[in-house]
Design an enzyme around this catalytic site. Sequence first.
Site, PDB file in Angstrom:
ATOM      1  N   ASP A  44       7.872  -2.688  -5.774  1.00 17.27           N
ATOM      2  CA  ASP A  44       8.827  -2.281  -6.561  1.00 17.27           C
ATOM      3  C   ASP A  44       9.568  -3.120  -7.227  1.00 17.27           C
ATOM      4  OD1 ASP A  44      11.026  -0.818  -7.419  1.00 17.27           O
ATOM      5  OD2 ASP A  44      12.316  -1.167  -5.086  1.00 17.27           O
ATOM      6  N   ASP A  48      14.422   0.634  -6.247  1.00 22.30           N
ATOM      7  CA  ASP A  48      15.170   1.435  -5.916  1.00 22.30           C
ATOM      8  C   ASP A  48      14.238   2.047  -4.930  1.00 22.30           C
ATOM      9  OD1 ASP A  48      11.981   1.623  -7.338  1.00 22.30           O
ATOM     10  OD2 ASP A  48      13.096   3.647  -8.886  1.00 22.30           O
ATOM     11  N   ASP A  52       6.231   0.524  -8.478  1.00 24.69           N
ATOM     12  CA  ASP A  52       6.167   1.085  -9.700  1.00 24.69           C
ATOM     13  C   ASP A  52       5.218  -0.166 -10.320  1.00 24.69           C
ATOM     14  OD1 ASP A  52       7.164  -1.324 -10.386  1.00 24.69           O
ATOM     15  OD2 ASP A  52       9.436  -0.168 -10.156  1.00 24.69           O
ATOM     16  N   ASP A 121      -7.019   7.622 -11.563  1.00 18.93           N
ATOM     17  CA  ASP A 121      -6.918   9.485 -10.832  1.00 18.93           C
ATOM     18  C   ASP A 121      -7.118  10.583 -12.106  1.00 18.93           C
ATOM     19  OD1 ASP A 121      -6.862  10.410  -8.644  1.00 18.93           O
ATOM     20  OD2 ASP A 121      -6.071   8.846  -7.713  1.00 18.93           O
ATOM     21  N   ASP A 229     -10.014  13.852  -8.613  1.00 16.92           N
ATOM     22  CA  ASP A 229      -9.976  14.200  -7.372  1.00 16.92           C
ATOM     23  C   ASP A 229      -9.915  15.443  -7.120  1.00 16.92           C
ATOM     24  OD1 ASP A 229      -6.956  13.669  -5.245  1.00 16.92           O
ATOM     25  OD2 ASP A 229      -6.883  15.940  -6.358  1.00 16.92           O
ATOM     26  N   GLU A 285     -13.901  12.384  -5.777  1.00 16.10           N
ATOM     27  CA  GLU A 285     -13.681  12.880  -4.849  1.00 16.10           C
ATOM     28  C   GLU A 285     -13.833  14.040  -4.453  1.00 16.10           C
ATOM     29  OE1 GLU A 285     -10.067  13.536  -1.708  1.00 16.10           O
ATOM     30  OE2 GLU A 285      -9.832  14.512  -3.387  1.00 16.10           O
ATOM     31  N   HIS A 357      -5.998   6.752   0.294  1.00 14.99           N
ATOM     32  CA  HIS A 357      -4.435   6.683   1.177  1.00 14.99           C
ATOM     33  C   HIS A 357      -3.835   8.088   1.571  1.00 14.99           C
ATOM     34  CE1 HIS A 357      -5.879   8.833  -2.353  1.00 14.99           C
ATOM     35  NE2 HIS A 357      -5.152  10.254  -1.951  1.00 14.99           N
ATOM     36  N   ASP A 358      -5.311   9.262   2.058  1.00 15.13           N
ATOM     37  CA  ASP A 358      -4.831   9.889   2.764  1.00 15.13           C
ATOM     38  C   ASP A 358      -5.244   9.833   4.074  1.00 15.13           C
ATOM     39  OD1 ASP A 358      -4.555  11.469   0.612  1.00 15.13           O
ATOM     40  OD2 ASP A 358      -6.632  11.907   0.073  1.00 15.13           O
TER      41      ASP A 358
END
Length: 588
Positions: A44, A48, A52, A121, A229, A285, A357-358
């Site tokens: 970051d 915030d 990013d 992605d 995806d 994927e 990430h899953d």
Amino acid sequence: MTSTAIVINEEQAQIGRSPASGPTAAPWWTTAVVYQIYPRSFADSDGDGVGDLPGVIGRLDYLKTLGVDVIWLSPVYRSPQDDNGYDISDYRDIQPEFGTLEDLDALIAGAHERGMKLVMDLVVNHTSDEHPWFIASRSSLDDPKRDWYWWRPVREGFHPGDPGGEPNNWGAAFGGSAWQYDESSGEYYLHLFSTKQPDLNWENPEVRAAVYEMMRWWVARGVDGFRMDVINFISKDTALPDGPVTRGRWGDGHPFYVSGPRIHEYLAEMHREALAGRHLVTVGEMPGATVEQARLFTDPIRTEVDMVFTFEHVSLDIGANKWEVHPLRLTDLKANLASWQLGLAQVGWNSLCWNNHDQPRAVSRFGSDGEHRVASAKTLGTILHLHRGTPYIYQGEEFGMTNAGFTAIDQYRDVEAIGLYAEAGAHAVDSAVILAALASHARDNARTPMQWTSGDNAGFTTGTPWLPVTPNHDTINADAAMADPDSVFHHYRKLIDLRHTDRTVTYGDYRPVLLDHEQLFAFTRNLEADTLLVLGSFTDQHLTIELPEQAWVDTAELVLGSHSRKSETPAAGTLTLRPWESRIYRKR
Ligand code: TEU
């Protein structure tokens, strides 16, 4: 680069053969290592609490030091963030909390300057319900975009919106029905994921043309490929039949949309329209894809995708529902990975990955994240990176980040975790059971902020992180790993280097060894006269083994080991590995 081509298989040889010069070299991505960035949790720059693009740009030198070739960026497109960006409302703009299009251009340029590529992605099975296409589609029954999504009337004999009135019985991935009733138009729309992720109707050629045009726009902007995806869900059986009900209220629609009737046609068309002739890489994927299907998807002669992500090896420790978790048997894991290695040996190409990430963190799921964390993280790396295919590293894996250790439902942010918790409650599953399952398998385990330093918020943000930082960042962090020559980080650097320089690692045949052994992961790789033997202990104990290859191991070269110091000399004819030790030997 040698001119003696690496021929992956007969057919590729034919494709690559130019009349005068013989076979050309294998595609560039066969020697590449990919690094996945989940932007929300990476770095970051503005305090915030959300990662990013400028944050990513600031860490490009870190990735260069690690040595990876390709960055796969999880979605940064404009999105209401119902599913952290996998719900896109504008494919050609950046979500403001992540930055701007100019930031993305700067990231592409910064990656390219350092000799790295950037893969976006591509989420086109569905859009956000806030995408202008869907807003138009839902606006009236005769809007020109009505048919861009899957709209169906209420089931016969039911009142619209009443329970049971859904057009079919399919359940959605994040809980509940896969259909959402839209009062204003009096029909239901299909959403295989959250209600805010309506499925696009790929039967409609205008949808496909719009997607391809968007892809060309990104390619023209300089991106080097796409991670697609749930791309094997885009073709549905248009009859949308009810699925089998094994338990609970909802049926399983998978048989009617996983690798559906027109999937190969669509992927070949996409390739022709948006990818052909360019220096790109694609990975589809594909939950539910079998080895046989993957062989078709990745057969170069069919020009569909370069490789697929399989889910088989990350489904071996869960039952029909994600809260039904059970211990993993190493023999199952080895047999599964071997079936993919052997199944794609002649045709096609594998992707190699332990986590993303899953999925929970590899070292917590497949390794041992206490006393033997470093050894087991190195050994997992060794085993994966010595398989044949393209390795993927998920951010933080390179220094052994662990699961989050959450104990209460209010610590989770993920739409899936929250949906599962509600669904389990509806099935009267004990909340302790579901919390234990989430602690080991929830997606937020992989999404806690990247642990850069031992300092405040792990150096991820100066603000309040959107998801809590894992307390173990005081010892497990990138700074500490970079400073320690024996760290997981430096082991990964060596593995990446092997992928770049050792042709046997990249192209050698794969043969499993001692497949029935419950604690040892072993295999050989062979290219022409060269043979590598890879051994990995998957136990907290010392492990003494007798290998068929023992005769040559005694005189072999140790290419890379997880432990720096030599272990004690074992009894003749045997070899002893320390807890979670791994070794790569080369036959002399
Ligand atoms: O995931 C696809 C998918 O099948 C997921 O349901 C996955 O199996 C599940 O998360 C495992 O628990 C992709 C993305 O990677 C995921 O982040 C998205 O939520 C999903 O598609 C919808 O876009």
